[in-house]
Design an enzyme around this catalytic site. Structure first.
Site, PDB file in Angstrom:
ATOM      1  N   ALA A  33      -8.118 -23.950 -37.628  1.00  0.00           N
ATOM      2  CA  ALA A  33      -6.887 -23.870 -36.839  1.00  0.00           C
ATOM      3  C   ALA A  33      -5.687 -23.664 -37.749  1.00  0.00           C
ATOM      4  CB  ALA A  33      -6.715 -25.143 -36.018  1.00  0.00           C
ATOM      5  N   PRO A  34      -4.713 -22.841 -37.325  1.00  0.00           N
ATOM      6  CA  PRO A  34      -3.511 -22.637 -38.135  1.00  0.00           C
ATOM      7  C   PRO A  34      -2.745 -23.952 -38.311  1.00  0.00           C
ATOM      8  CG  PRO A  34      -3.658 -21.026 -36.343  1.00  0.00           C
ATOM      9  CD  PRO A  34      -4.709 -22.057 -36.089  1.00  0.00           C
ATOM     10  N   GLY A  35      -2.009 -24.056 -39.406  1.00  0.00           N
ATOM     11  CA  GLY A  35      -1.198 -25.240 -39.643  1.00  0.00           C
ATOM     12  C   GLY A  35      -1.619 -25.962 -40.904  1.00  0.00           C
ATOM     13  N   VAL A  36      -0.881 -27.026 -41.228  1.00  0.00           N
ATOM     14  CA  VAL A  36      -1.165 -27.833 -42.410  1.00  0.00           C
ATOM     15  C   VAL A  36      -2.489 -28.567 -42.205  1.00  0.00           C
ATOM     16  CG1 VAL A  36      -0.333 -29.722 -43.870  1.00  0.00           C
ATOM     17  CG2 VAL A  36       1.307 -28.125 -42.820  1.00  0.00           C
ATOM     18  N   ARG A  37      -3.366 -28.518 -43.199  1.00  0.00           N
ATOM     19  CA  ARG A  37      -4.652 -29.204 -43.102  1.00  0.00           C
ATOM     20  C   ARG A  37      -4.424 -30.715 -42.975  1.00  0.00           C
ATOM     21  NH1 ARG A  37      -6.138 -24.548 -42.334  1.00  0.00           N
ATOM     22  NH2 ARG A  37      -7.864 -23.515 -43.413  1.00  0.00           N
ATOM     23  N   GLY A  38      -5.179 -31.361 -42.094  1.00  0.00           N
ATOM     24  CA  GLY A  38      -5.039 -32.794 -41.885  1.00  0.00           C
ATOM     25  C   GLY A  38      -5.669 -33.603 -43.003  1.00  0.00           C
ATOM     26  N   MET A  39      -5.178 -34.844 -43.168  1.00  0.00           N
ATOM     27  CA  MET A  39      -5.726 -35.738 -44.189  1.00  0.00           C
ATOM     28  C   MET A  39      -6.961 -36.478 -43.706  1.00  0.00           C
ATOM     29  SD  MET A  39      -2.245 -37.433 -45.708  1.00  0.00           S
ATOM     30  CE  MET A  39      -0.888 -36.429 -46.338  1.00  0.00           C
ATOM     31  N   ASP A  65      -4.595 -35.014 -23.766  1.00  0.00           N
ATOM     32  CA  ASP A  65      -5.866 -35.629 -23.397  1.00  0.00           C
ATOM     33  C   ASP A  65      -6.963 -35.068 -24.306  1.00  0.00           C
ATOM     34  OD1 ASP A  65      -7.652 -37.199 -22.027  1.00  0.00           O
ATOM     35  OD2 ASP A  65      -7.814 -35.870 -20.286  1.00  0.00           O
ATOM     36  N   LYS A 114     -11.908 -31.060 -33.137  1.00  0.00           N
ATOM     37  CA  LYS A 114     -11.459 -31.939 -34.220  1.00  0.00           C
ATOM     38  C   LYS A 114     -12.620 -32.817 -34.670  1.00  0.00           C
ATOM     39  CE  LYS A 114      -7.172 -33.477 -33.692  1.00  0.00           C
ATOM     40  NZ  LYS A 114      -5.922 -34.067 -33.134  1.00  0.00           N
TER      41      LYS A 114
END
Length: 571
Positions: free
Chosen positions: A318-324, A374, A339
Site C-alpha cells: 500500500a502507498p504511504g510510509v511503512r508501518g512500524m 471498521d 494488514k
C-alpha cells in the site's frame, strides 16, 4: 451393519443454534426503542457491544452442543459434510433470513475444522440463495403522497412514527423540515402528482439518535431521505434534520460508524432497499451497517474472490510510509487494504503481538463515531502466488514469515485484517490546494476531538495514521497504540528548576508510562511550519492538557457526548 451418518441431525442442531442466536440478537435489538425513549445512553453502548460479542459466544455454545450430541470422531469426518450441507439447504429453503443462516453454518464448520478443509462442497463459499431482483419492493414499507402539501405529509409521518415521549415542539419541527425539504428538492417536485415518499417501517437506532430512512421518488428521479430524531432529556423529542443528499446519507451508513439497531424480518429485502437509495455502497457494507457484520464478511470475501478470478489485478504494498508494527498491502482495483502484524516491531514500539490484536478487537466493539475504520479479521487466506507482485511478496515474506507462507503455488496468509482503503492524510496534504488543506486540517482536528468524546485516545496521532475518505472525511486507521482516553494521564510540562534544565537533552521531570504532554504535539504532528500554525489556529486547544482533562471529567461523570453523523443546520 453401520449406522447411517446423522447428516440431517447435525444440520438441524446447527440451525437450532442459529435460531437461538437470532432470538437473542432480536431481543437486544428490540430494546433499542425503550433505551432511546428513556435516554439510557450508557446502556445503548453496552447493548451495542453485547450484540457484537453475541455471535462468537453463540458459535462456541453450538460447537459445544455438537460435540456433546455427536461423537467427536464422527463430527470430524469431513468427507461426510457435503451431506450435512445438502440437508441444511433443505432446512433453510423456506426461511426469510436464509443468507444469514448460510454464514452461520460456515462459522460452525470453521469452528470444527482447520481452514485447509474449507471447500464449496462442505460449506457455502458461494451462496445457494437466489439474488434479489432490483425491482422488488421491500415488504416493510410505508407509502405517503403529499396530497395535503409537504407539511401535511410530514405531519402524517410523525403521527405514524409515534413514541412514548412527545415532541418538544412538533409544529416548529414541521415548519423547519418543510423548509429544508423545499431547499433540497427542485421547485417543481413538490407540485408533481407522481411524487411518493417511501419510509422503511422499523425505525433505525444508533447511539443517541433514532432514524427514519426511506426515499422520495417520482416517475423519473429519486432522492434518499433520512430524518434523525433526538431525545432532549427533560424536553422531549426533536426532529433534528431532513437529509436528501446521497453523499450525506452514505456517510450515515459509513464503514466508520457503529452498527444500527433495526428489527428486520427479511434482511435481504431491507439491504436491497438500501442499495436502491445508496447504489455506491457494496452490499457487504450494508449488511454490516445493520449489525450483520459476519454476513458482511461473507459478502466481502465473495466479492474478493470474484475480483481475483475476473481481473489481472495483483497485490502490491500500500502507498504511504511503512508501518512500524503492521505491513499493509492492497489490490489496486479493489477498495481494501490487508494488514498483517510484523514478526519484529520497530524498537520505539513497546507493544507485543497479543496487545496489537486486543487493540484491533477493541475497535470492533466501541463507538467509532465516524472516525475509525471498521475492520474484519480473517484467518488462513489463500491466494495464488501469481496474484502478487514479486517485490510485494518478497517484502511480506521478509517482514512477517510467521504469518505469510508460500506453499507451492499458493500464498497462505495465516492472519490479517481488512479495512477500507483511504488516502493517507500525509500524502493527501502533499497534493492538496490551500482550500483543501484548510478543510482537511479542520476535519483532522474534529476527528481527534470526536474520538476523545467517545473515550478513545489514538496514541500515535501522526498524519500517516489517518486517512481521507472519498467524501473528504478524516478517519483514523492505525490502532496499535489506541487506548481509552480515561486511561491517559494528561500533564503540563513543569517549569524548569534551573536555566540548565532547558539546555539538557533529557527531561527534568519524571514521565510515567501513561503520561502525555499535549504541549509537545505541534512539532511532533507537523514538520510543515505553515500547516502547524494553521492547525494551531483551528484546534489549538488540543495542545492544552486542560482540554483533555475536561473531556475526561465529562466521561467519568457518565456523560455521553453528542457526535452527529450528518451536517446540522444552524438554529
Amino acid at each position: 451393519m453401520s449406522q447411517p451418518w446423522p447428516a440431517t441431525d447435525i444440520a438441524r442442531t446447527i440451525l437450532e443454534g442459529f435460531d437461538d442466536y437470532r432470538e437473542h440478537f432480536r431481543r437486544i435489538t428490540l430494546g433499542a426503542r425503550e433505551r432511546f425513549e428513556q435516554a439510557r445512553w450508557q446502556d445503548i453502548q453496552h447493548a451495542a457491544a453485547a450484540r457484537i460479542n453475541l455471535y462468537e459466544e453463540k458459535v462456541a455454545e453450538v460447537n459445544g452442543w455438537l460435540r456433546k450430541r455427536f461423537a467427536a470422531q464422527l463430527l470430524l469426518e469431513v468427507e461426510q459434510w457435503p451431506l450435512v450441507k445438502s440437508a441444511y439447504i433443505r432446512l433453510i429453503d423456506p426461511r426469510l433470513d436464509d443468507e444469514l443462516s448460510e454464514t452461520w453454518y460456515n462459522s460452525l464448520f470453521c469452528s470444527l475444522f482447520s481452514h485447509d478443509q474449507i471447500s464449496d462442497g462442505c460449506m457455502f463459499i458461494h451462496t445457494t440463495r437466489p439474488s434479489m431482483r432490483s425491482h422488488e419492493r421491500a415488504a416493510q414499507i410505508r407509502t405517503y403522497r403529499p396530497d395535503g402539501g409537504l407539511k401535511g405529509l410530514l405531519r402524517t409521518v410523525f403521527a405514524d412514527y409515534a413514541f412514548e415521549v412527545p415532541f418538544a415542539n412538533l409544529e416548529g419541527d414541521l415548519e423547519r423540515l418543510q423548509e429544508q425539504l423545499r431547499e433540497c428538492l427542485p421547485d417543481w417536485v413538490s407540485k408533481d402528482p407522481s411524487l411518493v415518499l417511501e419510509l422503511f417501517t422499523p425505525v433505525l437506532y444508533r447511539n443517541k439518535g433514532a432514524y427514519l430512512v426511506g426515499r422520495l421518488h417520482n416517475r423519473d428521479e429519486q432522492w434518499p431521505l433520512v430524518i434523525p430524531l433526538l431525545h432532549r432529556e427533560g424536553q422531549g423529542l426533536e426532529a433534528d434534520a431532513l437529509i436528501t443528499d446521497e453523499a450525506q446519507v452514505s456517510i450515515i451508513f459509513s464503514f466508520t460508524r457503529s452498527y444500527f439497531m433495526v428489527d428486520v424480518s427479511v434482511p435481504a429485502e431491507f439491504v436491497n432497499f438500501l442499495k436502491r437509495i445508496l447504489p455506491g455502497k457494496h452490499i457487504a457494507e450494508l449488511y454490516t451497517s445493520i449489525g450483520f457484520y459476519k454476513h458482511g464478511k461473507s459478502e466481502f470475501y465473495r466479492a474478493l474472490i470474484n475480483h481475483l478470478a475476473n481481473s489481472d489485478d495483483r497485490f502490491i504494498m500500500a502507498p504511504g510510509v511503512r508501518g512500524m508494527v503492521m505491513s499493509v498491502f492492497t489490490l489496486p482495483g479493489f477498495n481494501t487494504v490487508f494488514k498483517i502484524i510484523k514478526d519484529r516491531f520497530s524498537p520505539s514500539k513497546t507493544v507485543d503481538r497479543a496487545t496489537v490484536i486486543d487493540k484491533y478487537r477493541l475497535v470492533k466493539s466501541v463507538d467509532r463515531v465516524g472516525r475509525m475504520a471498521d475492520t474484519q479479521e480473517f484467518a488462513d487466506f489463500r491466494f495464488p502466488v501469481a496474484k502478487f507482485e514479486p517485490d510485494c511478496l518478497a517484502e511480506l515474506l521478509e517482514l512477517a514469515p510467521s504469518t505469510v507462507v508460500c506453499e507451492g503455488d499458493t500464498v497462505l496468509i495465516r492472519h490479517c485484517w481488512t479495512e477500507r482503503r483511504m488516502t493517507p492524510l500525509n500524502l493527501y496534504l502533499e497534493q492538496a490546494s490551500p482550500a483543501q488543506v484548510l478543510e482537511v486540517l479542520e476535519d483532522y482536528g474534529l476527528a481527534i476531538k470526536q474520538l476523545a468524546a467517545a473515550n478513545i485516545f489514538p496514541g500515535d496521532m501522526l498524519l500517516k495514521n489517518f486517512g481521507v475518505t472519498r467524501h473528504g472525511r478524516v478517519v483514523f486507521y492505525d490502532y496499535d497504540e489506541i487506548c481509552l482516553l480515561t486511561e491517559v494521564n494528561f500533564r503540563r510540562i513543569p517549569p524548569p528548576r534551573y536555566p540548565e534544565d532547558e539546555l539538557s537533552g533529557e527531561p527534568w521531570y519524571s514521565i510515567g508510562p501513561h503520561d502525555v504532554f499535549p504541549e509537545e504535539f505541534p512539532p511532533f504532528l507537523f514538520a510543515d511550519i505553515t500547516q502547524r500554525r494553521l492547525f494551531s489556529r483551528l484546534h489549538g486547544e488540543l495542545y492544552d492538557a486542560g482540554y483533555w482533562q475536561g473531556v475526561q471529567a465529562a466521561i467519568l461523570q457518565g456523560k455521553v457526548i453528542d457526535v452527529f453523523p450528518y451536517r446540522r443546520k444552524v438554529r
